[in-house]
Design a protein around this motif. Structure first.
Motif, PDB file in Angstrom:
ATOM      1  N   ALA A 133      10.804 -24.994  10.764  1.00  0.00           N
ATOM      2  CA  ALA A 133       9.563 -25.775  10.693  1.00  0.00           C
ATOM      3  C   ALA A 133       8.409 -24.815  10.885  1.00  0.00           C
ATOM      4  CB  ALA A 133       9.557 -26.844  11.777  1.00  0.00           C
ATOM      5  N   PRO A 134       7.453 -24.826   9.977  1.00  0.00           N
ATOM      6  CA  PRO A 134       6.329 -23.901  10.144  1.00  0.00           C
ATOM      7  C   PRO A 134       5.613 -24.142  11.477  1.00  0.00           C
ATOM      8  CG  PRO A 134       6.275 -24.941   7.984  1.00  0.00           C
ATOM      9  CD  PRO A 134       7.319 -25.653   8.778  1.00  0.00           C
ATOM     10  N   TRP A 159       2.302 -31.833  12.711  1.00  0.00           N
ATOM     11  CA  TRP A 159       3.715 -32.063  12.358  1.00  0.00           C
ATOM     12  C   TRP A 159       4.124 -31.033  11.318  1.00  0.00           C
ATOM     13  CZ3 TRP A 159       5.455 -36.615   8.738  1.00  0.00           C
ATOM     14  CH2 TRP A 159       6.867 -36.724   8.748  1.00  0.00           C
ATOM     15  N   SER A 160       5.315 -30.504  11.490  1.00  0.00           N
ATOM     16  CA  SER A 160       5.829 -29.610  10.439  1.00  0.00           C
ATOM     17  C   SER A 160       7.336 -29.786  10.327  1.00  0.00           C
ATOM     18  CB  SER A 160       5.478 -28.135  10.734  1.00  0.00           C
ATOM     19  OG  SER A 160       6.212 -27.671  11.842  1.00  0.00           O
ATOM     20  N   VAL A 161       7.842 -29.582   9.120  1.00  0.00           N
ATOM     21  CA  VAL A 161       9.263 -29.783   8.855  1.00  0.00           C
ATOM     22  C   VAL A 161       9.780 -28.658   7.952  1.00  0.00           C
ATOM     23  CG1 VAL A 161      10.998 -31.283   7.753  1.00  0.00           C
ATOM     24  CG2 VAL A 161       9.114 -32.311   9.061  1.00  0.00           C
ATOM     25  N   GLY A 162      10.981 -28.264   8.249  1.00  0.00           N
ATOM     26  CA  GLY A 162      11.657 -27.323   7.354  1.00  0.00           C
ATOM     27  C   GLY A 162      13.079 -27.827   7.122  1.00  0.00           C
ATOM     28  N   THR A 163      13.469 -27.993   5.902  1.00  0.00           N
ATOM     29  CA  THR A 163      14.824 -28.481   5.625  1.00  0.00           C
ATOM     30  C   THR A 163      15.647 -27.388   4.961  1.00  0.00           C
ATOM     31  OG1 THR A 163      14.130 -29.370   3.483  1.00  0.00           O
ATOM     32  CG2 THR A 163      14.076 -30.880   5.375  1.00  0.00           C
ATOM     33  N   ASN A 164      16.938 -27.714   4.832  1.00  0.00           N
ATOM     34  CA  ASN A 164      17.853 -26.781   4.177  1.00  0.00           C
ATOM     35  C   ASN A 164      17.834 -25.415   4.841  1.00  0.00           C
ATOM     36  OD1 ASN A 164      19.812 -25.981   2.380  1.00  0.00           O
ATOM     37  ND2 ASN A 164      18.414 -25.646   0.649  1.00  0.00           N
ATOM     38  N   GLY A 165      17.880 -25.442   6.172  1.00  0.00           N
ATOM     39  CA  GLY A 165      17.961 -24.206   6.929  1.00  0.00           C
ATOM     40  C   GLY A 165      16.628 -23.516   7.147  1.00  0.00           C
ATOM     41  N   ARG A 166      15.608 -24.081   6.659  1.00  0.00           N
ATOM     42  CA  ARG A 166      14.307 -23.439   6.837  1.00  0.00           C
ATOM     43  C   ARG A 166      13.713 -23.844   8.179  1.00  0.00           C
ATOM     44  NH1 ARG A 166      12.467 -21.062   2.456  1.00  0.00           N
ATOM     45  NH2 ARG A 166      13.733 -21.366   0.583  1.00  0.00           N
ATOM     46  N   MET A 224      -8.737 -34.925   1.330  1.00  0.00           N
ATOM     47  CA  MET A 224      -8.387 -33.497   1.413  1.00  0.00           C
ATOM     48  C   MET A 224      -7.079 -33.380   2.191  1.00  0.00           C
ATOM     49  SD  MET A 224     -10.359 -30.435   3.304  1.00  0.00           S
ATOM     50  CE  MET A 224      -9.741 -30.894   4.883  1.00  0.00           C
ATOM     51  N   GLU A 225      -6.063 -33.089   1.536  1.00  0.00           N
ATOM     52  CA  GLU A 225      -4.779 -32.984   2.203  1.00  0.00           C
ATOM     53  C   GLU A 225      -4.679 -31.686   2.973  1.00  0.00           C
ATOM     54  OE1 GLU A 225      -0.168 -33.653   0.920  1.00  0.00           O
ATOM     55  OE2 GLU A 225      -1.762 -35.047   0.447  1.00  0.00           O
ATOM     56  N   GLN A 226      -4.374 -31.880   4.272  1.00  0.00           N
ATOM     57  CA  GLN A 226      -4.251 -30.697   5.118  1.00  0.00           C
ATOM     58  C   GLN A 226      -2.857 -30.091   5.003  1.00  0.00           C
ATOM     59  OE1 GLN A 226      -5.883 -29.493   8.419  1.00  0.00           O
ATOM     60  NE2 GLN A 226      -7.696 -29.654   7.151  1.00  0.00           N
ATOM     61  N   MET A 227      -2.035 -30.829   4.388  1.00  0.00           N
ATOM     62  CA  MET A 227      -0.663 -30.332   4.220  1.00  0.00           C
ATOM     63  C   MET A 227      -0.669 -28.964   3.565  1.00  0.00           C
ATOM     64  SD  MET A 227       2.316 -31.933   1.934  1.00  0.00           S
ATOM     65  CE  MET A 227       2.571 -30.694   0.700  1.00  0.00           C
ATOM     66  N   LEU A 228       0.050 -28.135   4.218  1.00  0.00           N
ATOM     67  CA  LEU A 228       0.066 -26.776   3.693  1.00  0.00           C
ATOM     68  C   LEU A 228       1.488 -26.434   3.270  1.00  0.00           C
ATOM     69  CD1 LEU A 228      -1.807 -23.769   5.040  1.00  0.00           C
ATOM     70  CD2 LEU A 228       0.660 -23.553   4.741  1.00  0.00           C
ATOM     71  N   CYS A 229       1.685 -26.363   2.016  1.00  0.00           N
ATOM     72  CA  CYS A 229       3.005 -25.973   1.555  1.00  0.00           C
ATOM     73  C   CYS A 229       3.122 -24.452   1.579  1.00  0.00           C
ATOM     74  CB  CYS A 229       3.279 -26.476   0.133  1.00  0.00           C
ATOM     75  SG  CYS A 229       3.749 -28.204   0.107  1.00  0.00           S
ATOM     76  N   ARG A 230       3.971 -24.035   2.484  1.00  0.00           N
ATOM     77  CA  ARG A 230       4.190 -22.599   2.585  1.00  0.00           C
ATOM     78  C   ARG A 230       4.559 -22.019   1.215  1.00  0.00           C
ATOM     79  NH1 ARG A 230       5.506 -19.786   7.526  1.00  0.00           N
ATOM     80  NH2 ARG A 230       3.522 -19.982   8.598  1.00  0.00           N
ATOM     81  N   LEU A 231       4.032 -20.865   0.999  1.00  0.00           N
ATOM     82  CA  LEU A 231       4.395 -20.197  -0.257  1.00  0.00           C
ATOM     83  C   LEU A 231       5.899 -19.964  -0.306  1.00  0.00           C
ATOM     84  CD1 LEU A 231       1.782 -17.415  -1.078  1.00  0.00           C
ATOM     85  CD2 LEU A 231       2.316 -19.493  -2.351  1.00  0.00           C
ATOM     86  N   LEU A 232       6.470 -20.580  -1.257  1.00  0.00           N
ATOM     87  CA  LEU A 232       7.911 -20.373  -1.381  1.00  0.00           C
ATOM     88  C   LEU A 232       8.167 -19.048  -2.081  1.00  0.00           C
ATOM     89  CD1 LEU A 232       8.762 -23.964  -2.641  1.00  0.00           C
ATOM     90  CD2 LEU A 232       9.101 -23.049  -0.336  1.00  0.00           C
ATOM     91  N   GLY A 255      14.592 -26.339  -0.544  1.00  0.00           N
ATOM     92  CA  GLY A 255      14.391 -27.326   0.528  1.00  0.00           C
ATOM     93  C   GLY A 255      12.921 -27.480   0.781  1.00  0.00           C
ATOM     94  N   ASP A 256      12.589 -28.510   1.484  1.00  0.00           N
ATOM     95  CA  ASP A 256      11.173 -28.774   1.746  1.00  0.00           C
ATOM     96  C   ASP A 256      10.700 -28.075   3.016  1.00  0.00           C
ATOM     97  OD1 ASP A 256      10.817 -30.304  -0.482  1.00  0.00           O
ATOM     98  OD2 ASP A 256      11.287 -32.192   0.561  1.00  0.00           O
ATOM     99  N   GLN A 257       9.452 -27.796   2.980  1.00  0.00           N
ATOM    100  CA  GLN A 257       8.806 -27.225   4.156  1.00  0.00           C
ATOM    101  C   GLN A 257       7.358 -27.676   4.108  1.00  0.00           C
ATOM    102  OE1 GLN A 257       8.841 -22.936   4.359  1.00  0.00           O
ATOM    103  NE2 GLN A 257       9.693 -22.955   6.432  1.00  0.00           N
ATOM    104  N   PHE A 258       6.934 -28.322   5.148  1.00  0.00           N
ATOM    105  CA  PHE A 258       5.513 -28.731   5.162  1.00  0.00           C
ATOM    106  C   PHE A 258       4.972 -28.725   6.582  1.00  0.00           C
ATOM    107  CE2 PHE A 258       6.391 -32.888   6.870  1.00  0.00           C
ATOM    108  CZ  PHE A 258       7.572 -33.310   6.313  1.00  0.00           C
ATOM    109  N   VAL A 259       3.675 -28.693   6.640  1.00  0.00           N
ATOM    110  CA  VAL A 259       3.013 -28.715   7.949  1.00  0.00           C
ATOM    111  C   VAL A 259       1.707 -29.486   7.843  1.00  0.00           C
ATOM    112  CG1 VAL A 259       1.946 -26.451   7.543  1.00  0.00           C
ATOM    113  CG2 VAL A 259       2.136 -27.344   9.881  1.00  0.00           C
ATOM    114  N   TYR A 260       1.483 -30.299   8.837  1.00  0.00           N
ATOM    115  CA  TYR A 260       0.196 -31.005   8.965  1.00  0.00           C
ATOM    116  C   TYR A 260      -0.486 -30.464  10.234  1.00  0.00           C
ATOM    117  CZ  TYR A 260       2.128 -34.611   5.792  1.00  0.00           C
ATOM    118  OH  TYR A 260       2.678 -35.293   4.744  1.00  0.00           O
ATOM    119  N   ASN A 261      -1.499 -29.705  10.016  1.00  0.00           N
ATOM    120  CA  ASN A 261      -2.299 -29.266  11.182  1.00  0.00           C
ATOM    121  C   ASN A 261      -3.414 -30.300  11.370  1.00  0.00           C
ATOM    122  OD1 ASN A 261      -0.943 -26.766  11.756  1.00  0.00           O
ATOM    123  ND2 ASN A 261      -1.818 -26.001   9.834  1.00  0.00           N
TER     124      ASN A 261
END
Ligand code: NAG
Ligand code: NAG
Ligand code: NAG
Ligand code: NAG
Ligand code: NAG
Ligand code: NAG
Ligand code: NAG
Length: 697
Positions: free
Chosen positions: A284-285, A275-282, A1-9, A33-39
């Motif tokens: 990090a969630p 962990w969370s990441v936001g690229t291309n100016g986004r 079960m991936e906890q990764m939550l891809c923010r609604l683009l 750009g990518d945006q992801f978060v691992y809670n």
């Protein structure tokens, strides 16, 4: 079960993603750009190596602390695009993560962990320890590494010019930080001012870190904050580190993002919780702190204040409880310890368990005390194992082991003696320095109280025995002693006949008790110096002189006993002049003063309308005197005593002259000297004056 939550683009992005799937991947690079978060990382698809693993709880465990010099990596398998498609410059990106370093010691940890952006996920050639699993001695610092790392270092390494053992640094291509600062954060003081607060990386507490790169200014900011509540901490306004570093000249495209850690000679565990990441100016969630897995605790846990207080108390309580348990067990053991030796096995049936005796007497309680005799304390007890049998338990302190075997053998054989005028010995028990004898319980107590007056068990005064009862008692004791001397398989010398050793059973039968005990003292004593045992007033003169107990020394004591019972007087009394007067002398004196022997009888027996058989009284007194004869050979045997008392044999003729009280007094008072001169002993000769006195024998 991936906890990764891809923010609604935004809808546009979704459209682009759809396009990407349908056509070329490059299409997305222009925008989005990518945006992801691992809670937490439970079930997350990460590329891990070395000691790293994703724990079932959802922690990225970079090092597991089971071995020394570990390294571990965890990367997001898919690369992140950081560069702009048109001009190739690295665009703004943001990273946030939550980490914790758990060391066995609160003040020591081996090395730290780092956020890594690198062209590869293969760090197999990297070193552990201060290299943090990022580089090795040859490639450290080389531009070809194309490496950005934000290190959270817990060791000060001189080689890499580390500022402290608790610092945060921005590393490019190597471990020598471009910029570094002690771990901590700035608190906005208002009015533009701010104050720094230290944070300890190895506090085992989870901490929140932000890494922000501004592509336009080529500035990297690193900020950290402690996690106090269940929500992400507010990002401090002033970053901990702020460094202009044009990453366009550093990072490769594509680059992989992840974490690296290494340990040295110590077991430390490095964790990434979220962990969370936001690229291309986004941005990090925000990481959902409440959803993060808990940091595992080890060793002495500083955790909660409650535990800090409760733990020592609990530990102390446990120690106390264990201590108490040990004490109870040991005391129980000691309480019931017995001394038991191999040779005793043959006396098995006579052996009592101390535990049973202990319980029978309720722990030898004072309330169970029947009396304290010359040899020890006597307690009343109820043996539940033997159907609530009432027993008298006598504790005899006996320090010497010497002669114990013989004595126990004797006790065991005495235990076989059954006579209606002897107190039945049931058995024994042995402990260190202590011998315990178990006898039949005699409910009416000892005779002396019925002769000299005393208080019964119910607290009321005891009624004195009348003449017929006294005669019966005398005859009973005579029968018991006769049995010991002549009827049993061995000659048993009692050694301590006295009124307090004569007990009365339910039917007011006299029973002689305590036999054999006096001998125990002999056994315990130095054989060179035989100790005289017995009770003053009952001691035969030759016993005092030679220390040798014989049946005839018993007869002497019996004589005193008879006179005591008949006259109701103690064996020794002080006269008006303070002189000690022996009872036999006193009786003889009566006889001397005319024919008034009968007047020596207990005057209390004449009270009321009691008629005394004067012939009987005279007989008993004469038997008493004869037995008390200072010359052993002049004393009758117990067989003869019985015959005299029963009237089967007439008493030998005795005149006042024959039983010279003066001589007797002399003997009794002056003891040894006189006795040796009068030759009155077991080897008496006819030359002495006294030997003639008994006449007719
Ligand atoms: C810890 O990591 C080492 C590799 O460094 C590995 O061999 C070992 O099995 C790991 N232990 C646990 C309990 O995961
Ligand atoms: C994990 O990600 C990699 C790269 O995206 C992919 O090739 C692999 O199939 C994934 N594994 C799982 C179990 O999803
Ligand atoms: C590169 O292109 C991006 C837009 O794609 C722009 O924002 C940025 O300023 C450009 N950088 C340089 C150095 O031209
Ligand atoms: C260091 O790593 C490089 C690869 O990055 C490798 O080629 C080299 O052999 C390694 N050096 C040592 C001493 O292991
Ligand atoms: C932070 O810690 C360092 C040493 O660890 C110390 O020198 C410094 O004074 C501390 N600063 C504050 C604000 O506590
Ligand atoms: C970095 O911090 C400075 C203030 O020290 C701020 O002006 C700047 O905007 C920050 N940059 C990023 C990318 O957060
Ligand atoms: C960063 O370096 C690139 C070339 O590698 C250059 O085009 C860009 O202007 C630089 N950016 C800044 C802010 O200096």
């Amino acid at each position: 079960m991936e906890q990764m939550l891809c923010r609604l683009l935004p809808a546009f992005s979704l459209f682009v993603v759809g396009l990407r799937l349908a056509a070329a991947a490059a299409a997305a690079a222009t925008d989005g750009g990518d945006q992801f978060v691992y809670n937490g990382f439970a079930g997350a698809n990460l590329t891990v190596d070395g000691a790293a693993a994703v724990t079932p709880a959802g922690l990225v465990e970079l090092t597991n602390g089971t071995t020394l010099h570990q390294k571990g990596h965890a990367f997001r398998p898919a690369p992140v695009r950081l560069r702009a498609a048109n001009n190739g410059t690295v665009r703004s990106f943001s990273v946030a993560f939550v980490f914790a370093i758990v060391s066995s010691y609160l003040d020591f940890s081996t090395h730290g962990l780092a956020l890594v952006v690198a062209p590869t996920t293969d760090f197999s050639s990297s070193f552990t320890d201060q290299y943090l699993g990022l580089t090795n001695t040859t490639d450290n610092g080389k531009a070809s590494n194309r490496l950005l790392a934000v290190e959270l270092d817990t060791v000060q390494n001189i080689e890499f010019h580390d500022i402290s053992a608790n610092h945060v640094g921005i590393d490019v291509d190597g471990l020598s930080s471009v910029v570094a600062h002690d771990a901590g954060y700035y608190v906005d003081g208002g009015g533009g001012g701010s104050s720094f607060r230290n944070l300890s990386l190895i506090s085992r507490d989870a901490m929140y870190v932000w890494v922000d790169y501004d592509g336009a200014t080529a500035q990297i900011n690193v900020t950290m904050a402690p996690i106090t509540g269940t929500t992400a901490p507010a990002k401090p306004i002033k970053p901990l580190l702020s460094q202009v570093q044009n990453l366009s000249a550093v990072l490769a495209e594509p680059s992989y993002m992840g974490f690296s850690s290494a340990t040295g000679p110590g077991n430390t565990r490095h964790y990434v919780l979220g962990w969370s990441v936001g690229t291309n100016g986004r941005p990090a969630p925000a990481i959902d702190v409440a959803a993060l897995p808990k940091v595992p605790r080890v060793g002495p846990k500083p955790a909660s204040k409650a535990l800090e207080i409760a733990l020592p108390i609990a530990t102390a309580a446990l120690v106390l409880a264990v201590g108490a348990a040990v004490v109870i067990v040991v005391r129980r053991r000691l309480r019931y310890t017995e001394l038991r030796e191999d040779w005793e096995s043959e006396f098995g049936p006579h052996r009592f368990a101390y535990k049973d005796l202990f319980h029978a007497t309720k722990g030898f309680r004072d309330t169970h005390l029947l009396g304290a005799g010359g040899f020890g304390m006597v307690y009343r007890g109820v043996l539940h194992k033997s159907g609530a049998a009432e027993v008298a338990v006598k504790k005899v302190s006996h320090g010497s082991k010497q002669g114990m075997k013989e004595f126990v053998a004797e006790i065991a054989s005495i235990g076989r003696i059954r006579h209606r005028n002897l107190v039945q010995l049931l058995g024994y028990c042995r402990r260190k320095d202590e011998l315990i004898l178990v006898y039949d319980y005699m409910p009416n107590g000892s005779l002396d109280k019925y002769i000299h007056g005393g208080v019964g068990g119910d607290g009321t005064g005891l009624e004195l025995l009348d003449w017929s009862q006294r005669l019966r008692v005398i005859k009973g004791v005579a029968a018991g002693l006769h049995y010991l001397h002549e009827r049993w398989e061995k000659v048993v010398v009692h050694r301590d006949i006295k009124t307090s050793n004569v007990l009365l059973d339910r039917d007011m039968n006299a029973r002689l008790g305590d036999f054999g005990l006096a001998k125990l003292c002999d056994h315990g004593a130095n054989p060179q110096t035989t100790r005289v045992v017995g009770t003053t007033g009952y001691l035969a003169p030759e016993l005092v002189r030679t220390g040798k107990a014989t049946p005839l020394t018993d007869v002497f004591a019996f004589g005193t006993f008879v006179l005591e019972v008949a006259c109701g007087r103690r064996p020794i009394r002080q006269d008006d002049h303070g002189d000690h007067v022996m009872l036999a002398d006193w009786v003889l004196q009566h006889w001397h003063n005319g024919d008034s022997l009968v007047d020596a009888v207990d005057p209390r027996l004449r009270r009321g309308d009691q008629r005394l058989d004067e012939g009987q009284v005279r007989l008993v007194l004469k038997v008493g005197l004869l037995c008390s004869h200072p010359c052993a050979t002049s004393r009758p045997s117990m067989q003869q005593v019985l015959q005299y008392l029963d009237g089967e044999t007439p008493l030998p003729e005795m005149t006042r002259a024959e039983l010279s009280f003066d001589m007797l007094a002399l003997v009794q008072r002056k003891g040894l000297h006189v006795m040796s001169s009068c030759l009155c002993s077991s080897t008496v000769t006819s030359a002495g004056t006294i030997s003639d006195l008994s006449g007719g024998r």
